[in-house]
Design an enzyme around this catalytic site. Structure first.
Site, PDB file in Angstrom:
ATOM      1  N   ASP A 169     -55.656  41.973  30.543  1.00 27.48           N
ATOM      2  CA  ASP A 169     -54.223  41.837  30.283  1.00 27.48           C
ATOM      3  C   ASP A 169     -53.594  40.734  31.126  1.00 27.48           C
ATOM      4  O   ASP A 169     -52.368  40.572  31.139  1.00 27.48           O
ATOM      5  CB  ASP A 169     -53.495  43.157  30.489  1.00 27.48           C
ATOM      6  CG  ASP A 169     -53.633  43.729  31.896  1.00 27.48           C
ATOM      7  OD1 ASP A 169     -54.606  43.386  32.594  1.00 27.48           O
ATOM      8  OD2 ASP A 169     -52.771  44.533  32.305  1.00 27.48           O
ATOM      9  N   SER A 174     -56.181  47.041  30.214  1.00 23.15           N
ATOM     10  CA  SER A 174     -56.543  46.089  31.262  1.00 23.15           C
ATOM     11  C   SER A 174     -58.003  45.652  31.116  1.00 23.15           C
ATOM     12  O   SER A 174     -58.370  45.033  30.142  1.00 23.15           O
ATOM     13  CB  SER A 174     -56.258  46.691  32.639  1.00 23.15           C
ATOM     14  OG  SER A 174     -56.487  45.758  33.658  1.00 23.15           O
ATOM     15  N   HIS A 175     -58.835  46.022  32.096  1.00 25.29           N
ATOM     16  CA  HIS A 175     -60.228  45.574  32.118  1.00 25.29           C
ATOM     17  C   HIS A 175     -61.188  46.598  31.515  1.00 25.29           C
ATOM     18  O   HIS A 175     -62.396  46.367  31.504  1.00 25.29           O
ATOM     19  CB  HIS A 175     -60.652  45.286  33.561  1.00 25.29           C
ATOM     20  CG  HIS A 175     -60.516  46.489  34.455  1.00 25.29           C
ATOM     21  ND1 HIS A 175     -59.339  46.812  35.085  1.00 25.29           N
ATOM     22  CD2 HIS A 175     -61.405  47.457  34.793  1.00 25.29           C
ATOM     23  CE1 HIS A 175     -59.511  47.926  35.781  1.00 25.29           C
ATOM     24  NE2 HIS A 175     -60.757  48.333  35.626  1.00 25.29           N
ATOM     25  N   LYS A 225     -48.754  50.843  30.114  1.00 20.92           N
ATOM     26  CA  LYS A 225     -48.130  50.617  31.407  1.00 20.92           C
ATOM     27  C   LYS A 225     -46.616  50.583  31.170  1.00 20.92           C
ATOM     28  O   LYS A 225     -46.145  49.784  30.363  1.00 20.92           O
ATOM     29  CB  LYS A 225     -48.595  49.300  32.028  1.00 20.92           C
ATOM     30  CG  LYS A 225     -50.073  49.279  32.397  1.00 20.92           C
ATOM     31  CD  LYS A 225     -50.470  47.950  33.040  1.00 20.92           C
ATOM     32  CE  LYS A 225     -51.930  47.956  33.453  1.00 20.92           C
ATOM     33  NZ  LYS A 225     -52.346  46.673  34.080  1.00 20.92           N
ATOM     34  N   ASP A 280     -52.984  40.159  34.204  1.00 24.11           N
ATOM     35  CA  ASP A 280     -52.056  40.339  35.330  1.00 24.11           C
ATOM     36  C   ASP A 280     -52.740  40.095  36.668  1.00 24.11           C
ATOM     37  O   ASP A 280     -52.074  40.008  37.695  1.00 24.11           O
ATOM     38  CB  ASP A 280     -51.387  41.715  35.292  1.00 24.11           C
ATOM     39  CG  ASP A 280     -52.365  42.877  35.440  1.00 24.11           C
ATOM     40  OD1 ASP A 280     -53.589  42.660  35.299  1.00 24.11           O
ATOM     41  OD2 ASP A 280     -51.900  44.006  35.676  1.00 24.11           O
ATOM     42  N   ARG A 281     -54.073  39.971  36.662  1.00 26.85           N
ATOM     43  CA  ARG A 281     -54.803  39.648  37.892  1.00 26.85           C
ATOM     44  C   ARG A 281     -55.542  38.337  37.703  1.00 26.85           C
ATOM     45  O   ARG A 281     -56.042  38.048  36.613  1.00 26.85           O
ATOM     46  CB  ARG A 281     -55.820  40.748  38.227  1.00 26.85           C
ATOM     47  CG  ARG A 281     -55.194  42.059  38.627  1.00 26.85           C
ATOM     48  CD  ARG A 281     -56.249  43.042  39.081  1.00 26.85           C
ATOM     49  NE  ARG A 281     -57.150  43.415  38.000  1.00 26.85           N
ATOM     50  CZ  ARG A 281     -58.369  43.924  38.179  1.00 26.85           C
ATOM     51  NH1 ARG A 281     -58.851  44.063  39.406  1.00 26.85           N
ATOM     52  NH2 ARG A 281     -59.108  44.261  37.145  1.00 26.85           N
ATOM     53  N   ARG A 304     -54.088  56.077  29.926  1.00 28.97           N
ATOM     54  CA  ARG A 304     -55.293  55.323  29.576  1.00 28.97           C
ATOM     55  C   ARG A 304     -56.358  56.283  29.052  1.00 28.97           C
ATOM     56  O   ARG A 304     -56.633  57.301  29.673  1.00 28.97           O
ATOM     57  CB  ARG A 304     -55.831  54.556  30.783  1.00 28.97           C
ATOM     58  CG  ARG A 304     -56.718  53.398  30.405  1.00 28.97           C
ATOM     59  CD  ARG A 304     -57.062  52.535  31.599  1.00 28.97           C
ATOM     60  NE  ARG A 304     -55.906  51.905  32.231  1.00 28.97           N
ATOM     61  CZ  ARG A 304     -55.993  50.903  33.094  1.00 28.97           C
ATOM     62  NH1 ARG A 304     -57.177  50.418  33.419  1.00 28.97           N
ATOM     63  NH2 ARG A 304     -54.903  50.384  33.632  1.00 28.97           N
ATOM     64  N   HIS A 331     -54.198  41.739  42.809  1.00 33.95           N
ATOM     65  CA  HIS A 331     -52.825  41.899  42.325  1.00 33.95           C
ATOM     66  C   HIS A 331     -51.900  41.213  43.334  1.00 33.95           C
ATOM     67  O   HIS A 331     -52.006  41.445  44.535  1.00 33.95           O
ATOM     68  CB  HIS A 331     -52.449  43.376  42.232  1.00 33.95           C
ATOM     69  CG  HIS A 331     -52.998  44.072  41.020  1.00 33.95           C
ATOM     70  ND1 HIS A 331     -52.493  43.871  39.755  1.00 33.95           N
ATOM     71  CD2 HIS A 331     -54.002  44.963  40.876  1.00 33.95           C
ATOM     72  CE1 HIS A 331     -53.153  44.613  38.891  1.00 33.95           C
ATOM     73  NE2 HIS A 331     -54.094  45.281  39.538  1.00 33.95           N
ATOM     74  N   ASP A 358     -58.215  38.966  34.118  1.00 35.89           N
ATOM     75  CA  ASP A 358     -58.683  40.206  33.506  1.00 35.89           C
ATOM     76  C   ASP A 358     -58.074  40.344  32.114  1.00 35.89           C
ATOM     77  O   ASP A 358     -57.377  39.445  31.629  1.00 35.89           O
ATOM     78  CB  ASP A 358     -58.390  41.406  34.407  1.00 35.89           C
ATOM     79  CG  ASP A 358     -56.905  41.667  34.614  1.00 35.89           C
ATOM     80  OD1 ASP A 358     -56.080  40.791  34.273  1.00 35.89           O
ATOM     81  OD2 ASP A 358     -56.555  42.754  35.121  1.00 35.89           O
TER      82      ASP A 358
END
Length: 454
Positions: free
Chosen positions: A245, A99-100, A109, A247-248, A15, A331, A243
């Protein structure tokens, strides 16, 4: 470019700022190294909506193909959609997302076949070493027979798989506001929710990696404000925020009040235990509420406590054969999803639980919200180890108080606990405290903060 990989290769992913810290040339080297380390003959690659994502993703694919790996590009997807593809196709995978993080960031990832995580101890360190070597010596020559790059649609199959795990066909009609934050939830939610007895009120579904409305990070309360206002204004049953991407997932009730991720963990754990005959192991990190292990035991399950971080959760999921795992950061991990995390599946569980009875969400989750929590409080400190030692000295030997070192320092008593752990990347100590009531929690929190900030 001259790259300092120590700045962009983190504990679990890559990242950094594009193009200042990394670019498509470097992405190509990461693709080549990923193919080498995983020894993959084929991989799957996806990306989010950030402006830099398509180019970085394609460069990674070319790098992997140059090492002989066939590449299946699934294009725009959420991170859990990439995990679905890795699991369903049994291929190593790479997801391009930060992500965020703000718009100028991007990242990768990575996972092995079956969505098994790639972290520092499971391949990421070797990938970094190879990339550093090639930055010095030059990229390796392509193999004699490079791999092919093709494309595949997975969104419909991903949605069908999730719907096969939670039956929503018989629930009462619900009105749900979803804030996608201009992230990948705007891509996945319409397909996953299609045909379900839900009235969807979309917010910020336009895919825009510059995040024009607010950061796609619902863990920050400021980014939930729009959703909290909209839910009661619409007379909706609940709100869900994803978020960047997707995933949360974060949940707010019919009043616009946030539902803690620990309460969601407890609710989903109870449902997953019921689905598995009232038995099974549930993983929770040590920052989740005491409610979680209590509910797990009440429903016949075995709670297992672990360190914070998805690599630790996933390792314990695999070791114990756990059916579900949850973290305070929203998560949620499922055995039926290759032990990977998927906020969308957790959201479907909440919708099914709410729609399967007549009461409100606030009434439903009250049974899973038994304690007063501080939330995570960060303090900048020069000497992390010294401050933790000072806390140990203050509490060690007190009657009825126990200390443990699973992740930082946890201090526990019958009616309260708190944990202090150092950040891996910044000079911070993170405090989480919980108690039977608000007054006790505030006292314990303030005592710990006084020592931390002394």
């Amino acid at each position: 470019m001259t790259a300092d990989l120590s700045q962009i290769v983190k504990a679990y992913d890559v990242r950094g700022v594009v193009p200042d810290q990394w670019d498509e040339t470097l992405a190509g080297l990461f693709g080549a190294a990923f193919a080498e380390v995983t020894e993959a003959t084929a991989i799957v690659v996806g990306h989010d909506m950030r402006p830099s994502s398509p180019g970085l993703s394609r460069a990674f694919a070319r790098g992997a193909a140059d090492r002989g790996a066939d590449v299946t590009e699934i294009g725009l997807c959420s991170t859990d959609q990439l995990y679905y593809a890795s699991g369903a196709l049994d291929l190593p995978g790479a997801m391009f997302t930060a992500s965020h993080n703000p718009a100028q960031y991007n990242g990768i990832k990575m996972c092995r076949a079956g969505a098994a995580p790639v972290g520092q101890d499971t391949g990421l360190a070797q990938i970094r070493e190879l990339v550093e070597e090639w930055l010095e010596s030059g990229a390796p020559e392509p193999v004699a027979e490079p791999g092919a790059i093709g494309s595949r649609e997975t969104l419909e199959d991903y949605a069908a798989h999730l719907r096969s795990l939670v039956d929503l066909t018989a629930v009462r009609p619900l009105k749900v506001v979803v804030d996608a934050g201009n992230g990948m939830g705007g891509h996945t939610v319409p397909t996953v929710f299609a045909g379900l007895p839900l009235t969807l009120v979309p917010m910020y579904f336009e895919l825009d990696g510059t995040f024009p409305n607010h950061e796609a990070n619902p863990l920050d309360p400021a980014n939930l404000v729009d959703l909290q206002k909209r839910v009661p204004a619409e007379g909706a049953d609940l709100g869900i925020a994803f978020d960047g991407d997707a995933d949360r997932c974060f949940v707010v009730d019919e009043n616009g009040d946030p539902v803690s991720p620990s309460a969601v963990t407890a609710l989903v754990a109870a449902r997953e235990l019921a689905r598995n005959g009232g038995a099974g192991t549930v993983i929770h990190n040590l920052i989740t509420s005491r409610t979680v292990p209590e509910v797990v035991r009440e429903h016949g399950g075995t709670p297992v406590r672990t360190r914070v971080g998805h690599s630790f959760i996933k390792a314990e999921m695999a070791r114990t054969g756990a059916i579900f795992g949850g973290e305070h950061s929203a998560h949620y991990y499922f055995k039926d999803f290759w032990n990977a995390d998927t906020g969308m599946l957790a959201a479907l569980h909440v919708l099914a639980a709410l729609g399967g009875q007549q009461g409100t969400l606030s009434a439903l989750v009250a049974q899973y919200d038994r304690y007063a929590g501080s939330g995570e409080i960060n303090s900048t400190v020069a000497d992390q180890a010294g401050r933790i030692a000072a806390i140990r000295a203050a509490y060690e030997g007190r009657d009825g108080v126990t200390l443990d070192d699973l992740d930082g320092l946890t201090v526990s008593a019958a009616e309260w606990w708190f944990n202090v752990r150092p950040s891996n990347t910044e000079p911070l100590l993170r405090l989480n405290a919980e108690a039977k009531d608000e007054a006790t929690m505030a006292a314990i929190r303030d005592d710990a903060l006084a020592i931390i900030r002394a």
